[in-house]
Design an enzyme around this catalytic site. Structure first.
Site, mmCIF file in Angstrom:
data_model
loop_
_atom_site.group_PDB
_atom_site.id
_atom_site.type_symbol
_atom_site.label_atom_id
_atom_site.label_comp_id
_atom_site.label_asym_id
_atom_site.label_seq_id
_atom_site.Cartn_x
_atom_site.Cartn_y
_atom_site.Cartn_z
ATOM 1 C CG ASP A 1 -1.888 1.147 1.271
ATOM 2 O OD1 ASP A 1 -1.683 2.139 0.538
ATOM 3 O OD2 ASP A 1 -2.869 1.063 2.036
ATOM 4 C CD GLU B 1 -1.426 0.979 9.485
ATOM 5 O OE1 GLU B 1 -2.495 1.193 10.106
ATOM 6 O OE2 GLU B 1 -1.228 -0.017 8.796
ATOM 7 C CD GLU C 1 -7.749 -5.167 12.634
ATOM 8 O OE1 GLU C 1 -7.698 -6.196 11.971
ATOM 9 O OE2 GLU C 1 -6.852 -4.293 12.611
ATOM 10 C CG HIS D 1 -4.450 -1.728 3.539
ATOM 11 N ND1 HIS D 1 -3.675 -0.634 3.882
ATOM 12 C CD2 HIS D 1 -4.829 -2.286 4.712
ATOM 13 C CE1 HIS D 1 -3.565 -0.557 5.192
ATOM 14 N NE2 HIS D 1 -4.257 -1.546 5.719
#
Length: 384
Positions: free
Chosen positions: A82, A175, A184, A324
């Protein structure tokens, strides 16, 4: 899904009750970062008191598989390839070496260690790369292979259970962003790390994120993904349709499908916010740019590094280069007919799922009072 999963092109529509036919307005090709979305200030940051639909009683959760999923090289390959994501971090670090020179850096969720390697090459005194998955073993080997063992220390484990050999760090880099920004729930780990390890005048990278919302025409894809279940080889499978409607779809949206303005729902300052701020209710007012149908709402986010010499960052919006993360599509039960200038208004409530906090519960209330369509509904979604 592949970046090349091309959706159909939007159809220009002009409803025939107009006195004079005009060409539908096409939104320009500029990226979202250059637009001026409508910012709404009265965002409730209290934990919303909302009962969400849990769907199936499935004991398997994203939390169960979260760290194991990051042990396989495939997911890291996708993220490294990405270019928007990885090159932005690289440029932030290499073009702002004054921030990293002789500083102690903590890389949260280090994966292959790519951000740690960037920081080491930029002159960091030492980098602690914390990774919970088995990829930590590979990260150690990668660090050794590239001659940075004296600068980078890879620590395997959850950041909440890790003890560093130093009292404080100068920079936290991570990240952490997931689909829909918050999926998440890795943000809480970054905030925990900030509160425990960062010096008073330390830096968190990135330090600003914003969530946006827009509306799209998506008849063909909705027919394929949702309405398909009405009649499957002559059999009624609408029970699956209900589940499919309640699960947001992560996919790449063609910018020509956008029907309304793009509105900023929420901005989070990672250097100051608390974990509860990730649960919120935000109003929206999406104004139609042309006559069209609305089949879904689309959420996306942008990321900013404001401590750099000049503002740097990227957007995951439909008008920006694909990442992504793609975009998150939330299909509406109604097909809304909207005329140029009319507004789809409502609110979005976002909160971690109480049973599985890495999952996200979303509630959307919307209403349209237009010339050709009057509708009002509340819908529940669960990202898992």
């Amino acid at each position: 899904m592949s970046f090349n999963n091309t959706r159909h092109q939007a159809t220009k529509i002009r409803f025939n009750d107009e006195e004079e036919e005009e060409e539908s307005s096409n939104l320009d090709d500029s990226i979202v970062a250059t637009e001026k979305p409508i910012a709404i200030d009265d965002v409730s940051m209290q934990d919303p008191d909302v009962s969400f639909v849990d769907g199936c009683d499935d004991d398997k959760t994203s939390a169960d598989y979260y760290f194991d999923s990051y042990s396989h090289f495939g997911i890291h390959e996708e993220m490294l390839k990405d270019v928007v994501r990885t090159k932005t971090y690289q440029n932030v670090i290499y073009q702002n070496k004054f921030l990293f020179k002789d500083k102690v850096v903590l890389d949260v969720g280090a994966g292959t260690g790519i951000l740690s390697l960037f920081c080491a090459k930029a002159g960091a005194a030492h980098v602690y790369a914390v990774e919970c998955s088995h990829m930590a073993n590979m990260a150690k080997e990668i660090v050794e292979s590239n001659g940075y063992s004296n600068v980078i220390t890879v620590l395997k484990g959850k950041i909440e259970e890790t003890e560093l050999p130093v009292a404080k760090v100068d920079i936290i880099i991570s990240e952490w962003m997931g689909y829909f920004l918050l999926f998440e729930n890795m943000l809480n780990s970054v905030l925990y790390t900030r509160d425990k390890w960062l010096v008073n005048d330390g830096i968190v990278l990135p330090d600003k994120t914003s969530l946006y919302l827009t509306a799209i025409e998506d008849a063909e894809y909705k027919e394929d993904k949702i309405e398909f279940w009405n009649n499957v080889y002559g059999f009624d499978m609408t029970c699956i349709k209900k589940q499919a409607m309640g699960e947001p779809l992560v996919d790449t949206v063609d910018q020509n499908q956008i029907v309304t303005n793009c509105q900023k729902l929420k901005t989070m300052d990672i250097s100051k916010m608390v974990s509860g701020d990730a649960s919120f209710t935000a109003p929206f007012n999406l104004v139609a740019e042309r006559d069209d149908y609305i089949h879904a709402l689309v959420a996306y986010f942008d990321v900013s590094f404001t401590k750099c010499h000049k503002l740097m960052g990227f957007s995951t919006g439909p008008r920006s280069r694909a990442t992504h993360w793609k975009q998150t599509v939330l299909y509406l039960e109604d097909v809304l007919t909207i005329c140029q200038g009319e507004a789809l208004s409502g609110s979005m409530t976002v909160a971690p799922n109480k049973k599985n906090p890495r999952d996200i519960d979303i509630m959307i209330k919307y209403s349209l009072n237009g010339r050709r369509c009057v509708a009002s509904r509340t819908q529940h979604y669960k990202m898992r």
